[in-house]
Design a protein around this motif. Sequence first.
Motif, mmCIF file in Angstrom:
data_model
loop_
_atom_site.group_PDB
_atom_site.id
_atom_site.type_symbol
_atom_site.label_atom_id
_atom_site.label_comp_id
_atom_site.label_asym_id
_atom_site.label_seq_id
_atom_site.Cartn_x
_atom_site.Cartn_y
_atom_site.Cartn_z
ATOM 1 N N PHE A 130 53.704 28.254 55.358
ATOM 2 C CA PHE A 130 53.400 29.560 54.783
ATOM 3 C C PHE A 130 54.516 30.554 55.097
ATOM 4 C CE2 PHE A 130 49.226 27.619 55.345
ATOM 5 C CZ PHE A 130 48.607 27.922 54.142
ATOM 6 N N LEU A 131 54.705 31.514 54.201
ATOM 7 C CA LEU A 131 55.715 32.541 54.364
ATOM 8 C C LEU A 131 55.078 33.860 54.789
ATOM 9 C CD1 LEU A 131 57.114 30.356 52.580
ATOM 10 C CD2 LEU A 131 58.393 32.225 51.505
ATOM 11 N N VAL A 132 55.766 34.556 55.679
ATOM 12 C CA VAL A 132 55.349 35.875 56.152
ATOM 13 C C VAL A 132 56.475 36.857 55.871
ATOM 14 C CG1 VAL A 132 54.887 37.234 58.237
ATOM 15 C CG2 VAL A 132 53.757 35.030 57.925
ATOM 16 N N THR A 133 56.143 38.031 55.371
ATOM 17 C CA THR A 133 57.136 39.079 55.109
ATOM 18 C C THR A 133 56.858 40.276 56.020
ATOM 19 O OG1 THR A 133 55.923 40.392 53.456
ATOM 20 C CG2 THR A 133 57.019 38.368 52.679
ATOM 21 N N PRO A 134 57.768 41.254 56.041
ATOM 22 C CA PRO A 134 57.503 42.452 56.846
ATOM 23 C C PRO A 134 56.235 43.193 56.437
ATOM 24 C CG PRO A 134 59.826 42.337 56.292
ATOM 25 C CD PRO A 134 59.148 41.251 55.508
ATOM 26 N N GLN A 135 55.758 42.958 55.210
ATOM 27 C CA GLN A 135 54.563 43.649 54.728
ATOM 28 C C GLN A 135 53.270 42.868 54.996
ATOM 29 O OE1 GLN A 135 57.520 43.582 52.735
ATOM 30 N NE2 GLN A 135 57.852 45.582 53.694
ATOM 31 N N THR A 136 53.378 41.647 55.512
ATOM 32 C CA THR A 136 52.175 40.842 55.765
ATOM 33 C C THR A 136 51.343 41.459 56.884
ATOM 34 O OG1 THR A 136 53.403 38.861 55.123
ATOM 35 C CG2 THR A 136 51.321 38.528 56.263
ATOM 36 N N THR A 137 50.054 41.600 56.656
ATOM 37 C CA THR A 137 49.184 42.234 57.646
ATOM 38 C C THR A 137 48.939 41.298 58.829
ATOM 39 O OG1 THR A 137 47.146 41.395 56.641
ATOM 40 C CG2 THR A 137 48.004 43.493 55.811
ATOM 41 N N PRO A 138 48.639 41.861 59.988
ATOM 42 C CA PRO A 138 48.306 41.015 61.143
ATOM 43 C C PRO A 138 47.137 40.073 60.863
ATOM 44 C CG PRO A 138 48.699 43.274 61.845
ATOM 45 C CD PRO A 138 48.694 43.288 60.346
ATOM 46 N N GLU A 139 46.157 40.531 60.091
ATOM 47 C CA GLU A 139 45.003 39.697 59.778
ATOM 48 C C GLU A 139 45.425 38.472 58.967
ATOM 49 O OE1 GLU A 139 43.866 43.676 60.835
ATOM 50 O OE2 GLU A 139 45.161 43.006 59.192
ATOM 51 N N ARG A 140 46.317 38.686 58.010
ATOM 52 C CA ARG A 140 46.794 37.576 57.197
ATOM 53 C C ARG A 140 47.664 36.627 58.024
ATOM 54 N NH1 ARG A 140 47.329 36.007 51.883
ATOM 55 N NH2 ARG A 140 49.225 34.850 51.365
#
Length: 256
Positions: free
Chosen positions: A149-159
């Motif tokens: 999975f990819l995470v960006t600077p905008q990804t929430t902590p919950e996600r």
Amino acid sequence: MNRLNHLFATKKDNLLSIYYTAGYPALNTTVDIAEALEKAGADFLEIGFPYSDPVADGPTIQNSSQQALDNGMTLNVLFEQLKDLRKRVTIPILLMGYVNPIVQYGVERFCKKAAEVGVDGIIVPDLPMYEYESMYAKYFIDNNLSNIFLVTPQTTPERITKIDELSNSFIYLLSSSSITGGSLNVSDSIEAYYVRVKAMGLKNPTIIGFGISDSATFTKACQYANGAIVGSKFVKLLETENYLEQIPAFINSIRR
């Protein structure tokens, strides 16, 4: 335990992954490049399968993707090329591409073929998490394939927490929300994002991608994560003559 799990269990830091496009610069170069990269010291590889609308990719990888398609690369051709992969390459291999060609090929069939040829994981940037979890996770799990999975600077902590729960090898941290091929510019906000993710104490390792192009950016990324991925810079190398002979020097230039 697949090869990815074994790698992360035995090496915790400064992991180097290289991305390149299958079928580029020539149709039958895919495994030759993989073998050369392993010999030069890459820890694991991401082999991109080309698609006509690579929305997350910058011009360098877009061009390589189009050239690979022009060369005749398809998923059928790629799996045929990779059938002898494990006679020549031992490090973990991931396939990276977009969901459309996988769905057209058949997700269950794709996962089975990937496992048959010795692939360890799949990266599909445009596969929604809920769709993976509800429709496709069983095919990945049944074939011992890691979904990255990819995470960006905008990804929430919950996600991010949910991604960590669904992951079983590593999480791909994008250095920005832009396309590939940019420069790693660790602004205060990006640094805060890296620090925030690191402080979450995730169970999975993290690897940073997008904008890693030299020793300085690789070293910087490794301060915040377990390693980093070089893509566009390596694809540019493949445009030159005698690129196989240049691979050891390229890897050394990143690691120095």
